[in-house]
Design a protein around this motif. Structure first.
Motif, PDB file in Angstrom:
ATOM      1  N   VAL A 286     -60.572 -60.689   0.267  1.00 36.06           N
ATOM      2  CA  VAL A 286     -61.193 -60.508   2.061  1.00 36.06           C
ATOM      3  C   VAL A 286     -60.958 -62.306   2.496  1.00 36.06           C
ATOM      4  O   VAL A 286     -60.330 -62.437   3.877  1.00 36.06           O
ATOM      5  CB  VAL A 286     -62.382 -60.191   1.875  1.00 36.06           C
ATOM      6  N   LEU A 287     -61.440 -63.356   1.733  1.00 31.81           N
ATOM      7  CA  LEU A 287     -62.129 -64.413   2.487  1.00 31.81           C
ATOM      8  C   LEU A 287     -60.739 -65.145   2.081  1.00 31.81           C
ATOM      9  O   LEU A 287     -60.115 -65.516   3.524  1.00 31.81           O
ATOM     10  CB  LEU A 287     -62.547 -65.337   1.370  1.00 31.81           C
TER      11      LEU A 287
ATOM     12  N   GLN B 235     -47.907 -72.208  20.884  1.00 32.78           N
ATOM     13  CA  GLN B 235     -48.562 -71.682  22.678  1.00 32.78           C
ATOM     14  C   GLN B 235     -48.030 -71.250  23.098  1.00 32.78           C
ATOM     15  O   GLN B 235     -47.023 -73.045  24.255  1.00 32.78           O
ATOM     16  CB  GLN B 235     -49.854 -71.862  23.048  1.00 32.78           C
ATOM     17  N   HIS B 236     -47.896 -70.484  24.361  1.00 40.96           N
ATOM     18  CA  HIS B 236     -46.293 -70.651  25.692  1.00 40.96           C
ATOM     19  C   HIS B 236     -48.076 -70.627  26.416  1.00 40.96           C
ATOM     20  O   HIS B 236     -48.609 -69.958  26.955  1.00 40.96           O
ATOM     21  CB  HIS B 236     -45.909 -69.634  26.150  1.00 40.96           C
ATOM     22  N   GLY B 237     -47.113 -71.262  27.852  1.00 42.48           N
ATOM     23  CA  GLY B 237     -48.400 -71.143  29.084  1.00 42.48           C
ATOM     24  C   GLY B 237     -49.078 -72.586  29.038  1.00 42.48           C
ATOM     25  O   GLY B 237     -48.860 -73.445  27.984  1.00 42.48           O
TER      26      GLY B 237
ATOM     27  N   LEU C 195     -57.209 -62.982   2.755  1.00 41.93           N
ATOM     28  CA  LEU C 195     -56.691 -62.463   4.036  1.00 41.93           C
ATOM     29  C   LEU C 195     -57.286 -63.546   5.310  1.00 41.93           C
ATOM     30  O   LEU C 195     -56.626 -63.624   5.855  1.00 41.93           O
ATOM     31  CB  LEU C 195     -57.671 -60.869   3.937  1.00 41.93           C
ATOM     32  N   ILE C 196     -58.718 -63.910   5.224  1.00 38.40           N
ATOM     33  CA  ILE C 196     -58.831 -64.063   6.697  1.00 38.40           C
ATOM     34  C   ILE C 196     -58.074 -65.699   6.482  1.00 38.40           C
ATOM     35  O   ILE C 196     -57.840 -66.312   7.704  1.00 38.40           O
ATOM     36  CB  ILE C 196     -60.604 -64.819   6.158  1.00 38.40           C
TER      37      ILE C 196
ATOM     38  N   VAL D  62     -54.557 -65.293   7.801  1.00 37.99           N
ATOM     39  CA  VAL D  62     -54.698 -64.633   9.206  1.00 37.99           C
ATOM     40  C   VAL D  62     -54.825 -65.758   9.771  1.00 37.99           C
ATOM     41  O   VAL D  62     -54.124 -66.360  11.320  1.00 37.99           O
ATOM     42  CB  VAL D  62     -56.093 -63.597  10.173  1.00 37.99           C
ATOM     43  N   GLY D  63     -55.690 -66.827  10.013  1.00 39.38           N
ATOM     44  CA  GLY D  63     -56.510 -68.219  10.356  1.00 39.38           C
ATOM     45  C   GLY D  63     -55.141 -69.023  10.771  1.00 39.38           C
ATOM     46  O   GLY D  63     -55.616 -69.727  11.246  1.00 39.38           O
TER      47      GLY D  63
ATOM     48  N   VAL E  70     -52.386 -68.173  10.735  1.00 38.07           N
ATOM     49  CA  VAL E  70     -51.274 -67.582  12.119  1.00 38.07           C
ATOM     50  C   VAL E  70     -51.846 -68.147  13.354  1.00 38.07           C
ATOM     51  O   VAL E  70     -51.168 -68.607  13.584  1.00 38.07           O
ATOM     52  CB  VAL E  70     -50.774 -66.259  12.090  1.00 38.07           C
ATOM     53  N   VAL E  71     -53.450 -68.001  13.634  1.00 35.62           N
ATOM     54  CA  VAL E  71     -53.932 -68.037  14.445  1.00 35.62           C
ATOM     55  C   VAL E  71     -54.166 -69.416  15.393  1.00 35.62           C
ATOM     56  O   VAL E  71     -53.345 -69.797  16.185  1.00 35.62           O
ATOM     57  CB  VAL E  71     -54.855 -68.027  14.769  1.00 35.62           C
ATOM     58  N   MET E  72     -53.961 -70.183  13.923  1.00 36.07           N
ATOM     59  CA  MET E  72     -54.942 -71.719  14.579  1.00 36.07           C
ATOM     60  C   MET E  72     -53.232 -72.533  14.507  1.00 36.07           C
ATOM     61  O   MET E  72     -53.130 -73.525  15.729  1.00 36.07           O
ATOM     62  CB  MET E  72     -55.073 -72.935  13.852  1.00 36.07           C
ATOM     63  N   SER E  73     -51.803 -72.178  14.338  1.00 38.35           N
ATOM     64  CA  SER E  73     -50.988 -72.983  13.890  1.00 38.35           C
ATOM     65  C   SER E  73     -49.690 -72.192  15.223  1.00 38.35           C
ATOM     66  O   SER E  73     -48.397 -72.948  15.319  1.00 38.35           O
ATOM     67  CB  SER E  73     -49.955 -73.090  12.324  1.00 38.35           C
ATOM     68  N   ARG E  74     -49.864 -70.957  15.334  1.00 37.20           N
ATOM     69  CA  ARG E  74     -48.538 -70.499  16.770  1.00 37.20           C
ATOM     70  C   ARG E  74     -48.536 -71.265  17.917  1.00 37.20           C
ATOM     71  O   ARG E  74     -49.508 -71.625  18.043  1.00 37.20           O
ATOM     72  CB  ARG E  74     -49.684 -69.185  16.782  1.00 37.20           C
TER      73      ARG E  74
ATOM     74  N   HIS F 110     -52.280 -75.185  30.028  1.00 37.68           N
ATOM     75  CA  HIS F 110     -53.395 -75.731  29.851  1.00 37.68           C
ATOM     76  C   HIS F 110     -54.767 -75.313  30.595  1.00 37.68           C
ATOM     77  O   HIS F 110     -54.009 -75.177  31.334  1.00 37.68           O
ATOM     78  CB  HIS F 110     -53.811 -76.434  28.536  1.00 37.68           C
TER      79      HIS F 110
END
Lengths: 181, 515
Positions: A156-157, A172-174, A159-160, A163-164, A166-170, A176
């Motif tokens: 599970v670690l 960003q549009h728009g 898996l996190i 996911v982490g 992906v979340v951190m390196s995606r 600040h």
């Protein structure tokens, strides 16, 4: 002989650890980490844990530090943080006092319970020393019997971690968001 | 070669039904990620609805196990690594309710901040896995892995608002400090293992009891317990390990703050109780004074510092510290041999506080507006005129947090104070009540600014559906439990079976010949 090996390995671990924190150049810090990890591998060998020692060298000193160096090179070596800046002037001397205090207490406690530990300890099993595969067999037995649940939770670690990343390196549009006052 | 073939490894038997809540959570998070990456354009609210469904299924699975445990008694599963008892199951149910409520707030929050994607919901579910593992662990290694699973998810959730510098800053601070605290905890485990010869809580307990050679006072063991306490005190944000709390609570996205203050606290406190009550019942005289000091410092410092804030999120952060102090009063009472009511009191408090704090942060999320930027006390001025119903709900939550009778907060506070008084810990009970009085001033300050001051902001405040449902549920629950607490107290009284499973486990291990 045992004591001599221990002192040398412990010195390697400590010098490396201090180096990781004090070196200004991140590459030097990463190489100091290799020293620490090698020292731990030597300690494993001294305790007849040959398999762990090999894994330590291959995975930690090899693969992980190489990854560290990759990241450092990609981000740029010349970006050094200015560590002389300090918002609270008391905290560094205070941290030094507290860390020396904690180290002292732990050393005193271990020395005090030394006799009890020697009385209880059974030492290394002599049958283990003669069998070349014993290390691996004991390890796998632990993983798949007593610690099988812990082993599965580790997944599970991972898996996190995925996911982490992906979340951190995606990207960003728009805009600040403005800082709130 | 023959020797190898002759020995076939027999793994431990796995009670799949016993770990069904965990399996539901894990399956749910994997499915969410899979579906989210295959079909990127799903109707709005799908992820939220799915997460609510998964968490409710988890709660149902835990309730089925609850019935089973009531019938056949608590036991340990999978080589004694996991405990299945009412204590763990109630924590599981409380955590599932927390995720369901938090997901409802998150849905509108994500839309407001122009985010989509299932990552946040998946991280809620993985954090819940960590929390459930912590609450039901019977082994220090498993407990540590649960702690890391929860913490890593929380670090990511804190930093998940990539366009707000505060969120990133809070995430990094939490990550660095949390890493240190985990290291302390791990060192504590190592020293405990060194001085007891096991990482299994039941085995540690039996190694330290009676006339076993490990039972003499051992300096190394004391340091081990102390270091583990440091690690866990950081997670429950007890003073003096609370420094991260206000910054992280303020910087994190508001729904995540609600999640940290509810599910995070439940997990950390149940883990603390597991370690202290299950593994070290013979060392009560060593750890109780430490908890006493932590509890009094936490209640007083939390309440006093809360009054001095001007940002509502920071106020609620310090108020959560003061609540942690109250919970520690219950933990201290649980230290007394033979007293099992304190355990029930702490778990009741955790469950009730989780709902309260999610309700409060749901209102904060709505008021904060885009970018989570309107969270000062001034932004709450005149909320009673702009949104009277929501202001009334927040008033209910604040009164309950202050411990007003006829709200759930009173039941919670009364429970721990009663538990402390029953074991003659009068001084700590008096200090805790003093802290409650100081903290009441803080809640009054928010209420005064909501009802008695004129609004400076005339912009229409839109209350989204999800947050509306969460706020309505939380306020009805708060009042209902406050008026009719009997059913909940009857249910939570059963959690005192925490150490029964230990005795059974020790019996079963003594049956097997050594080696």
């Amino acid at each position: 002989m045992g004591l001599f090996v221990f002192v040398c390995a412990a010195a390697m671990v400590l010098v490396g650890a201090v180096g990781v924190v004090t070196r200004n150049n991140p590459v030097h810090a990463a190489l100091s980490l290799v020293l620490t990890l090698f020292g731990i591998a030597v300690l494993f060998v001294a305790n007849n844990a040959h398999f762990l020692a090999a894994v330590q060298v291959i995975v930690y000193a090899g693969a992980i530090v190489v990854l560290f160096l990759f990241v450092i090179m990609l981000l740029g070596v010349d970006q050094a943080e200015d560590l002389s800046l300090e918002p609270l002037t008391v905290q560094r001397p205070l941290a030094l006092v507290v860390s020396i205090g904690v180290t002292g207490v732990i050393i005193a406690a271990v020395l005090k319970s030394q006799d009890a530990l020697f009385a209880r300890g059974t030492g290394i099993d002599s049958a283990t020393l003669q069998d070349a595969d014993a290390n691996i067999r004991q390890l796998s037995r632990s993983i798949f019997t007593d610690y099988v649940f812990a082993f599965e939770v580790t997944s599970v670690l991972l898996l996190i971690a995925v996911v982490g990343t992906v979340v951190m390196s995606r990207r960003q549009h728009g805009q600040h968001v403005e800082e709130s006052v | 070669m023959n020797a190898l073939l002759a020995e076939t490894l027999v793994g431990p038997s796995i009670d799949w039904a016993g770990i069904s809540p965990l399996l539901v959570l894990l399956g749910g998070s994997c499915l969410l990620l899979l579906v989210g990456s295959i079909f990127p354009r799903l109707p709005k609210g799908t992820y939220c609805a799915f997460t609510v469904l998964v968490s409710l299924t988890t709660a149902v699975a835990a309730m089925l196990q609850w019935r089973d445990v009531t019938k056949s008694g608590p036991r340990n599963l999978i080589a004694d690594a996991v405990a299945l008892d009412h204590f763990a199951l109630l924590a599981t149910i409380a955590i599932s309710i927390s995720i369901a409520l938090v997901s409802l707030i998150t849905d509108d929050y994500l839309r407001r901040e122009d985010y989509d994607g299932p990552e946040m919901y998946a991280l809620y579910l993985t954090a819940a896995i960590g929390g459930v593992v912590m609450a039901s662990s019977n082994d220090l290694i498993v407990l540590f892995l649960g702690l890391e699973t929860l913490s890593l998810s929380l670090y990511l959730l804190t930093a998940s608002h990539r366009k707000r510098a505060e969120s990133q800053e809070a995430g990094l601070k939490y990550f660095v400090l949390g890493g240190f605290s985990s290291a302390f905890f791990l060192y504590g485990i190592a020293l405990t293992y060194g001085s007891t010869g096991s990482t299994n809580l039941s085995k540690i307990s039996s190694a330290l009891s009676g006339d076993s050679p490990f039972s003499q006072i051992d300096a190394m063991l004391l340091i081990g317990i102390g270091l583990m306490l440091v690690g866990l005190a950081f997670k429950v944000s007890a003073v003096p390990f609370h420094i991260w709390t206000p910054d992280v609570y303020e910087g994190a996205p508001s729904p995540v703050t609600a999640f940290m203050a509810s599910a995070g606290k439940i997990a950390a406190f149940t883990a603390l109780l597991r370690v202290l009550v299950v593994a070290f019942p013979t060392r009560i005289d060593d750890w109780r004074p430490a908890i006493w000091v932590l509890a009094t410092l936490t209640v007083l410092a939390g309440s006093i510092l809360a009054v001095m804030q001007t940002n509502v999120k920071r106020m609620l952060a310090f108020s959560s510290i003061s609540h942690a102090g109250f919970l520690l009063v219950g933990v201290e009472a649980a230290g007394h041999a033979g007293d099992k009511d304190a355990l029930a009191a702490v778990l009741t408090y955790l469950l009730l506080y989780a709902v309260l704090v999610i309700g409060s942060f749901a209102v904060v999320t709505v008021v904060a507006g885009k970018g989570d930027s309107h969270t000062t006390l001034d932004d709450f001025r005149g909320l009673g005129q702009r949104r009277p119903v929501m202001a009334l709900a927040l008033t209910v939550f604040l009164l309950a947090q202050a411990g007003m009778p006829a709200t759930s907060g009173f039941i919670a506070k009364f429970g721990v104070i009663k538990a402390a008084a029953e074991v003659q810990s009068y001084s700590i009970a008096v200090i805790a009540m003093l802290g409650a009085v100081i903290a009441a001033f803080l809640y009054l300050r928010i209420m005064v600014s909501m009802w008695l001051a004129d609004s400076t902001n005339d912009a229409e405040l839109f209350v989204p559906v999800g947050a509306g449902i969460a706020i309505a549920f939380a306020s009805v629950f708060t009042v209902a439990v406050g008026v009719y607490p009997g059913w909940l107290l009857d249910a939570t009284r059963m959690v005192s079976d925490i150490s029964i499973s230990v005795i059974q486990a020790v019996d079963s291990t003594t049956d097997v010949p050594a080696g």
